[in-house]
Scaffold this motif. Structure first.
Motif, PDB file in Angstrom:
ATOM      1  N   ARG A  37       0.839  -1.199   0.000  1.00 23.97           N
ATOM      2  CA  ARG A  37       0.000   0.000   0.000  1.00 23.97           C
ATOM      3  C   ARG A  37       0.877   1.253   0.000  1.00 23.97           C
ATOM      4  NH1 ARG A  37      -0.545   2.035   5.418  1.00 23.97           N
ATOM      5  NH2 ARG A  37       0.621   0.706   6.869  1.00 23.97           N
ATOM      6  N   PRO A  38       0.425   2.326  -0.620  1.00 26.70           N
ATOM      7  CA  PRO A  38       1.207   3.570  -0.633  1.00 26.70           C
ATOM      8  C   PRO A  38       1.343   4.150   0.767  1.00 26.70           C
ATOM      9  CG  PRO A  38      -0.518   3.599  -2.322  1.00 26.70           C
ATOM     10  CD  PRO A  38      -0.807   2.423  -1.429  1.00 26.70           C
ATOM     11  N   VAL A  39       2.562   4.516   1.122  1.00 24.80           N
ATOM     12  CA  VAL A  39       2.831   5.145   2.424  1.00 24.80           C
ATOM     13  C   VAL A  39       3.739   6.356   2.191  1.00 24.80           C
ATOM     14  CG1 VAL A  39       2.563   3.027   3.765  1.00 24.80           C
ATOM     15  CG2 VAL A  39       4.809   3.634   2.838  1.00 24.80           C
ATOM     16  N   HIS A  40       3.763   7.226   3.171  1.00 28.03           N
ATOM     17  CA  HIS A  40       4.618   8.410   3.104  1.00 28.03           C
ATOM     18  C   HIS A  40       5.875   8.170   3.936  1.00 28.03           C
ATOM     19  CE1 HIS A  40       1.994  11.342   1.022  1.00 28.03           C
ATOM     20  NE2 HIS A  40       1.018  10.563   1.493  1.00 28.03           N
ATOM     21  N   ALA A  41       7.021   8.405   3.332  1.00 29.27           N
ATOM     22  CA  ALA A  41       8.289   8.338   4.044  1.00 29.27           C
ATOM     23  C   ALA A  41       8.708   9.742   4.471  1.00 29.27           C
ATOM     24  CB  ALA A  41       9.367   7.715   3.156  1.00 29.27           C
ATOM     25  N   ARG A  42       9.515   9.817   5.495  1.00 24.28           N
ATOM     26  CA  ARG A  42       9.971  11.114   5.996  1.00 24.28           C
ATOM     27  C   ARG A  42      10.866  11.791   4.966  1.00 24.28           C
ATOM     28  NH1 ARG A  42      14.413  13.193   8.253  1.00 24.28           N
ATOM     29  NH2 ARG A  42      15.497  11.170   8.112  1.00 24.28           N
ATOM     30  N   CYS A  43      10.588  13.058   4.659  1.00 18.11           N
ATOM     31  CA  CYS A  43      11.429  13.809   3.733  1.00 18.11           C
ATOM     32  C   CYS A  43      12.718  14.223   4.445  1.00 18.11           C
ATOM     33  CB  CYS A  43      10.690  15.040   3.213  1.00 18.11           C
ATOM     34  SG  CYS A  43       9.232  14.654   2.208  1.00 18.11           S
ATOM     35  N   HIS A  44      13.819  14.172   3.730  1.00 15.94           N
ATOM     36  CA  HIS A  44      15.120  14.496   4.309  1.00 15.94           C
ATOM     37  C   HIS A  44      16.047  14.995   3.202  1.00 15.94           C
ATOM     38  CE1 HIS A  44      15.281  10.360   2.816  1.00 15.94           C
ATOM     39  NE2 HIS A  44      16.572  10.580   2.588  1.00 15.94           N
TER      40      HIS A  44
END
Length: 579
Positions: A37-44
Motif C-alpha cells: 500500500r502507498p505510504v509516506h516516508a519522511r522527507c530528508h
C-alpha cells in the motif's frame, strides 16, 4: 498493523494450537499482505552530484560495509546470543492454509500455479527487456558506468529502446559457471516466488560496445579505483570467457525504482511504515536457506539483496512519496560450485562457515583428529568448473551459508517443508531447461549440471517431504469432498504401494479415501450439522479431518465448518501435525 497482517498472525496462532480447543475462524485465507500500500516516508536532505540540497521523500538508502555484515554474523551476533535469550518460534507471515501470502517480498508462482518452460526461460524478463545482440549495430550499446562493487567484473550499459543493464563478464579461470549461475539462480528464485532481476546469458561481439569517456571502476569489493577507459576495457575483454570471438556475458536489466541498497535479514526497516514483520520471522526468508542449498548459493546474504522504492505519485520524482518498498533477491553468480583463491576455504563452502565456532570447538576437543567431509572431496574430472558442488556429499539439513544468516538460523521444520513443497514443482523437464539456460559450449557440462540439480533436489525432497505431511493443494470438490495431492507420491519418492492413505474425522470413524493417479486423493465427508439453526461458526459445526499417507511421519489435519447439506463444507485451515 493492517487487518491482513492481523489475520495472518491469528492464523499462525490457531495453527499452533488447533489440536486443542482453538479453531480457525470462518473466513478465507489471506493471500495478499497490505505491505504494498502507498505510504509516506519522511522527507530528508539527500545531496546529489547535480543538487547538493536535494530533498528526498523516500526511505534513506542504507549500505553497511560488506565486512561488517560478516563480522556481525560470525562474531558479534553469536556472542550476543550466547549471553542472552534467543527468541525463537514459527514464522508469523503464514496464512491459514500454511502458505505465504503475496507481499512486497514474495509472489506465489510455481507453488500455486504451473510455470511453463517458456516462462522459466524468460523468468523475470518482460518481452521488451529481451536483447538481440546479433542484430545490434557496432558501438550501439553504450557503457556509461564502471562496476564499483561485487567480486564479478562488469559495467553498466545503456541500450537504445531497452534501457539500462548491468553486464558481467567471466574470468577465464572459471569458464562458463559464473554466467550460468547468475541466469539459472535468478530464474529459480523468480519461479519460486521471489522478486528477482531479469537475467540473460548472451554471446556478444566486443565491437557492439561504445564507451563513455571519464569513467571509473573498482577491482572487486575492496580494491582500488582505476580509470575505466578503452585500455582497461580491452584488458577486461582479453581475460574474459569467450565462445570463439564472442564474449560470454550475463546481462541484468536495471531494477525499477529508487535504489535503497540492501535489506537486512534481521529486524525491520525503521523508515518503512509497511515493514512490520521482523525479517528473521518471515517464512520466505527463513526457508530461502533450503533453496540456497539446492543451488549451493552459499553467498545468500545482506550484500546480495536489494530494496527499491516505487513511487505511487504520478509524474513525480522517483524518490517522491507516497510509495512502497519492494525487496529483491539478487547476486547468484557464486552458486553452482564457486571456488575461492584459497582451496581450503573453497572445499568448506556449503559445509562450514568461513569462521565456524562449532567446528573450532570440535577440533579443540578432538585435537583436530576428526576427518571433515570437505577434506576428502574432489572435483569431478571434466567438470571442474563446478568446483566441489556435488550430490554425494550434499546434506540439505546440514548445509551452511558462507557465514551465519539470522533468518536461516531460525528456520523451522515447517518453514523448510513449505519450501520443499515449492521446489517439488520443479519437474525434471524444468531442471533440464535450467541446465540448458547455462548455454555451455560443452554439452557434457549441461548434462552434468542437470544431474547435479536433479540429485540435490531429490535429497531435499526426501528430507523435507517425509516428516511433515506433503499433502497439499487442498480444496473442496462439491459439497462433501475434500481433495488434495500428495507431493511425495507425485514426485515418486516411494513406490506407489508404499502409500497407504487413511482419513479419520475427529471424534468419529474412518472415512473413505478415493485414490487417484499422480498422488491425487479425495475424502468424502459425512455431514455433522443441519441446514439453518446454529450460527455458521458454531462449535458444533467445526470438523477436523486427519489424513495420513503411510509415508510421512506427520499427518495433515484439515479444519472445516459444516454449513449443512445444502451449502456444504467450508475449508477454514490446514495444520501439519508434528510426528
Amino acid at each position: 498493523m493492517g487487518s491482513e497482517r492481523v489475520a495472518i498472525a491469528a492464523a499462525v496462532l490457531a495453527a499452533g494450537c488447533a489440536h486443542g480447543d482453538a479453531r480457525f475462524p470462518l473466513r478465507d485465507p489471506v493471500w495478499h499482505d497490505d505491505d504494498l500500500r502507498p505510504v509516506h516516508a519522511r522527507c530528508h536532505e539527500e545531496p546529489k552530484d547535480e543538487d547538493r540540497h536535494h530533498v528526498s521523500c523516500a526511505p534513506e538508502p542504507t549500505e553497511a560495509p560488506i565486512y561488517w555484515d560478516g563480522a556481525d554474523n560470525m562474531v558479534f551476533r553469536p556472542l550476543s546470543e550466547s549471553l542472552g535469550v534467543v527468541r525463537s518460534g514459527e514464522a508469523v507471515d503464514v496464512n491459514s492454509v500454511d502458505e505465504v501470502p503475496n507481499s512486497s517480498w514474495f509472489t506465489n508462482r510455481i507453488g500455486v500455479r504451473p510455470v511453463s518452460l517458456a516462462q522459466l526461460r524468460t523468468n523475470a524478463c518482460s518481452q521488451d527487456q529481451l536483447l538481440d545482440p546479433e542484430h545490434a549495430p557496432d558501438h550501439s550499446w553504450l557503457i556509461d558506468k564502471g562496476k564499483t562493487s561485487g567480486s564479478t567484473p562488469g559495467f553498466r550499459v545503456v541500450i537504445p529502446g531497452k534501457g539500462k543493464y548491468m553486464f558481467k563478464v567471466e574470468a577465464t579461470g572459471l569458464p562458463e559457471r559464473q554466467v550460468a549461475a547468475t541466469v539459472i539462480g535468478e530464474a529459480v528464485y523468480w519461479a519460486a516466488g521471489y522478486n528477482a532481476s531479469c537475467e540473460q546469458a548472451l554471446l556478444v561481439r566486443p565491437s557492439i560496445f561504445g564507451l563513455k569517456p571519464g569513467l571509473r571502476a573498482r577491482h572487486g569489493n575492496f580494491g582500488d579505483e582505476y580509470d575505466f577507459d578503452q585500455k582497461a576495457l580491452d584488458e577486461l575483454f582479453a581475460k574474459s570467457g569467450k565462445h570463439g570471438a564472442l564474449l560470454r556475458v550475463s546481462a541484468s536489466a536495471w531494477i525499477p525504482g529508487y535504489v535503497l541498497e540492501q535489506f537486512s535479514y534481521e529486524g525491520t526497516r525503521p523508515d518503512d511504515p509497511n515493514d512490520v514483520v521482523p525479517h528473521e520471522d518471515r517464512r520466505e526468508l527463513r526457508a530461502a536457506r533450503v533453496l540456497a542449498s539446492w543451488l549451493d548459493h552459499f553467498d545468500c546474504r545482506y550484500g546480495n539483496s536489494l530494496d527499491t522504492w516505487i513511487t505511487d505519485a504520478k509524474g513525480a520524482a522517483p524518490d517522491a512519496s507516497p510509495g512502497h518498498v519492494v525487496h529483491y533477491q539478487i547476486g547468484t553468480s557464486a552458486a553452482l560450485g564457486s571456488v575461492w583463491d584459497w582451496d581450503p576455504i573453497s572445499r568448506r563452502l556449503g559445509y562450514s562457515y568461513v569462521l565456524d565456532w562449532g567446528d573450532v570447538a570440535g577440533d579443540f576437543v578432538t585435537f583436530g583428529a576428526a576427518t571433515r567431509t570437505w577434506e576428502t572431496m574432489r572435483k569431478v574430472p571434466g567438470h571442474e568448473t563446478f568446483g566441489y558442488a556435488d550430490v554425494a556429499h550434499f546434506d540439505p539439513e546440514r548445509w551452511k551459508n558462507e557465514y551465519p544468516n539470522p533468518a536461516f538460523d531460525r528456520m523451522t521444520e515447517r518453514d523448510a517443508a513449505w519450501m520443499a513443497r515449492v521446489l517439488a514443482r520443479f519437474t525434471p523437464e524444468m531442471v533440464r531447461t535450467l541446465a540448458e539456460m547455462g548455454r555451455f559450449e560443452d554439452p557434457s557440462n549441461t548434462d552434468y549440471l542437470e544431474q547435479l540439480l536433479d540429485g540435490r533436489l531429490a535429497k531435499i525432497l526426501e528430507r523435507y517431504l517425509t516428516r511433515l505431511s506433503p499433502v497439499t493443494d487442498v480444496h473442496l470438490e462439491g459439497r462433501e469432498r475434500v481433495c488434495a495431492v500428495d507431493l511425495a507420491e507425485w514426485r515418486h519418492l516411494r513406490a506407489p504401494g508404499s502409500f497407504a492413505y487413511a482419513a479419520r474425522i475427529a471424534g468419529g470413524g474412518w472415512l473413505p479415501v478415493d485414490r487417484r493417479p499422480e498422488g491425487q486423493l479425495c475424502v468424502t465427508l459425512p455431514h455433522v450439522a443441519r441446514d439453518g439453526g446454529s450460527a455458521d461458526d458454531a462449535a458444533e459445526r467445526y470438523v477436523r479431518v486427519r489424513i495420513e499417507d503411510g509415508v510421512a511421519k506427520g499427518a495433515l489435519v484439515v479444519h472445516l465448518y459444516d454449513l449443512g447439506p445444502s451449502r456444504g463444507y467450508f475449508l477454514a485451515g490446514l495444520e501439519r501435525a508434528e510426528p
